[in-house]
Scaffold this motif. Sequence first.
Motif, short mmCIF file in Angstrom:
data_model
loop_
_atom_site.label_atom_id
_atom_site.label_comp_id
_atom_site.label_asym_id
_atom_site.label_seq_id
_atom_site.Cartn_x
_atom_site.Cartn_y
_atom_site.Cartn_z
N LEU A 171 -0.91 -2.89 -8.57
CA LEU A 171 -1.04 -3.78 -7.42
C LEU A 171 -2.20 -4.76 -7.65
O LEU A 171 -3.34 -4.34 -7.84
CB LEU A 171 -1.31 -2.95 -6.16
CG LEU A 171 -1.69 -3.69 -4.88
CD1 LEU A 171 -0.58 -4.62 -4.42
CD2 LEU A 171 -2.04 -2.69 -3.77
N TYR A 223 0.82 -1.22 0.00
CA TYR A 223 0.00 0.00 0.00
C TYR A 223 0.86 1.26 0.00
O TYR A 223 0.50 2.26 -0.63
CB TYR A 223 -0.95 0.01 1.20
CG TYR A 223 -2.12 -0.96 1.05
CD1 TYR A 223 -2.74 -1.14 -0.18
CD2 TYR A 223 -2.60 -1.68 2.14
CE1 TYR A 223 -3.81 -2.01 -0.33
CE2 TYR A 223 -3.67 -2.55 2.01
CZ TYR A 223 -4.27 -2.72 0.77
OH TYR A 223 -5.32 -3.57 0.63
N CYS A 278 1.89 1.96 -3.44
CA CYS A 278 0.82 2.48 -4.31
C CYS A 278 0.25 3.81 -3.83
O CYS A 278 -0.62 4.38 -4.48
CB CYS A 278 -0.30 1.46 -4.41
SG CYS A 278 0.23 0.02 -5.30
N GLY A 279 0.70 4.27 -2.67
CA GLY A 279 0.28 5.59 -2.19
C GLY A 279 -1.09 5.63 -1.56
O GLY A 279 -1.80 6.64 -1.65
N LYS A 280 -1.49 4.55 -0.92
CA LYS A 280 -2.82 4.55 -0.30
C LYS A 280 -2.89 5.59 0.81
O LYS A 280 -2.01 5.64 1.67
CB LYS A 280 -3.12 3.17 0.26
CG LYS A 280 -4.55 3.04 0.76
CD LYS A 280 -4.92 1.62 1.07
CE LYS A 280 -6.40 1.57 1.42
NZ LYS A 280 -6.86 0.22 1.68
N MET A 335 -4.54 -6.72 -5.89
CA MET A 335 -4.91 -6.58 -4.48
C MET A 335 -5.32 -7.91 -3.86
O MET A 335 -5.87 -8.78 -4.52
CB MET A 335 -6.05 -5.58 -4.35
CG MET A 335 -5.67 -4.22 -4.90
SD MET A 335 -6.43 -2.89 -4.03
CE MET A 335 -5.90 -1.52 -5.08
#
Lengths: 429, 252
Positions: B86, B49, B52-54, B88
């Motif tokens: 990603l 995460y 991916c920059g969550k 998931m």
Amino acid sequence: MGGLLQNIKLPGDDIPWLEGLREKGRCVFAGKGLPTAKTEAWKYTRPRDLQADDFVLETTAGHECHCGSNCDCEKTCGEGSVMPFEAYELHFENGKLQHEHLHLPQGVTVMPLMDAILQNEDIRGRLGKSFDLQDYPFAALNTAYLEEGVFINIQENISPDKPLAIINHTHARHDNLLFNLRNVIVLEKNSRATIVEAYIYSGAEKSRYFANVVNEIYIGRGAEVRHYKLQNDAYKAVHISLNAVKVKAGGNYEAFCLQRGADLARNETHVVLAEEKARAKVDAAYHIAGWATVDTTTDIEHLAPETTSEQLVKGVAGGNARGVFQGKIHIAPHAVKTEGNQLHKALLLTDEAEIDCKPELEIFADDVKCSHGAASGELDEEQLFYMRARGIGEDEARRILIDAYLEDVINRIEEPAVRDWIAEQARQK
Amino acid sequence: MKTPILEIEDLCARVADKEIIKGFSLTINEGEVHAIMGPNGAGKSTLSYVLCGKPGYEVTSGKILFKGKNLLRMTPEERAREGMFLIMQYPVDIPGVPVTTFLKHAVNAVRKHQNLPELDTMEFIKLVREEGKKLGISNDMLKRPVNVGFSGGEKKRLETLQMAILKPRFAILDEADSGLDIDAMKVVADGVNAERNEHNALLVITHYQRLLNYIVPDFVHVFADGHIVKSGGKELATELEETGYAQFVKEK
């Protein structure tokens, strides 16, 4: 009583029963005044500062196009069509019916309300008979000014091949115009019709006007009405509508109303399922922003056995907007084996937006199935992230999710062409 | 000299004030497949995460370069458009949004970023159907809302389809085998393998060795307590299967 009630001469004031009805409307409105915060039915939607506004009633009869000499409004107030689907179109311009010739199928009558009052005996038994003036202050005001509107009659076993579209197009040159529309729609036994109502404006986006509408809809035995409405009035406008509907045995009323515009709006639907196996589906959606208060109010009365009703109302509120839903289901004694279901869901896009919801069930019979539910929430962060993680920009992802939110209720519209039109209108502006 | 795609240097990150990633460093070059294995709760998903920059996953120190650019300054959508992807562990449902609508927005957002012309509806449908067919995804499934009512296997197939269409430079498989039977896992592994080439790279995050029989890694890293505690070749995965993670957890 300045402002909304003005002393003006209306056509047909020599017809005693009509003048009596108007007088009753004047008395009720003058006596009760505007709803206040203490008026239970209006506690969330307060018609603030309407009084001070001094709305002006426009009385010039007949066709006068306000667009000027180089008028290109053929499409909006002339004979051209504005709906993106085939329909028999009735055009009102600033609340005035534009007389035009419609090639209607046999068994379908459409005439200006005043013509019907002068020519049609039946109208006397219909006009003002579908609701109690005491309960509806704005319908009382509407009654005080009874003049504009249409009378639609569909004869027994007749089903027009296209929807009848009532289009009110506002392009008020001057501010604070008040117009009262009254439509009386009668479906005789086993007839079917689709009625589309559209409230649109052009030009003066900031113009403030007040559209006060009453529809009286009588559905005969085994008859069916599909009533689809778009309220997309200018963002400073006021729009108040009452749909008073009576359904006889085996009849069906199916409605969908999308509200997108106005500063203060209420679409109120009162359905009386008067006889056995009468049905109603009263769906609605709203997608609002700015400082708007937009209200959807329903009151479904089950008076007979085996009557059914369902309601799905979904809304999206952004900015400082306020969405109001009041839904009442009343089941009378002896109305056994009835079913009434209601659900309201709303999406709040900002911390400042607000939703007020008041469901009410009044059940006086045994052996009935009733349900109501309400939920409000925000956009799902997980869904937003999932879309962004696939390259979709945040704004676009939000827009897709907002459009998707209203999709299930819009998909309940049975007619594909109308459904597509409503879906388009519901999308983000 | 291989070209690095992802360079992570001494990364520290937290979620809700809890330090999860503690001094994590790793360089992944073009054409490589890396596997990160570790006990549950070690922070493996947190790492994916963070990459991916969550929102909510906060990097407190360290740096990450993606294709030589500062990844941490990019929004999630910018990372995706640059080629980060990603798969998931638990893809979310999106009621009301059909798979095709969602994919079309995604593919065109990525293409626009890469200065490629957007696909029109015909081109897009053709592409999706072709790629879907390879993964056993029916046209009917493409019309359904994203992940709504999908089985675990169908969800992972859809993830793989997205990868096949978006053609990322760097893909992360986060516990891609969780909730999958062997057949479904093979479909996903075959789909992922088909996308491998000398210019992209893959990071497989997994608890079990099983998936690595199908997606064979060049490097295996043991991840415990927020950082890499041991690295080796693919034989390390087999070794871990026998010895378990206990020895690494004890090292705390």
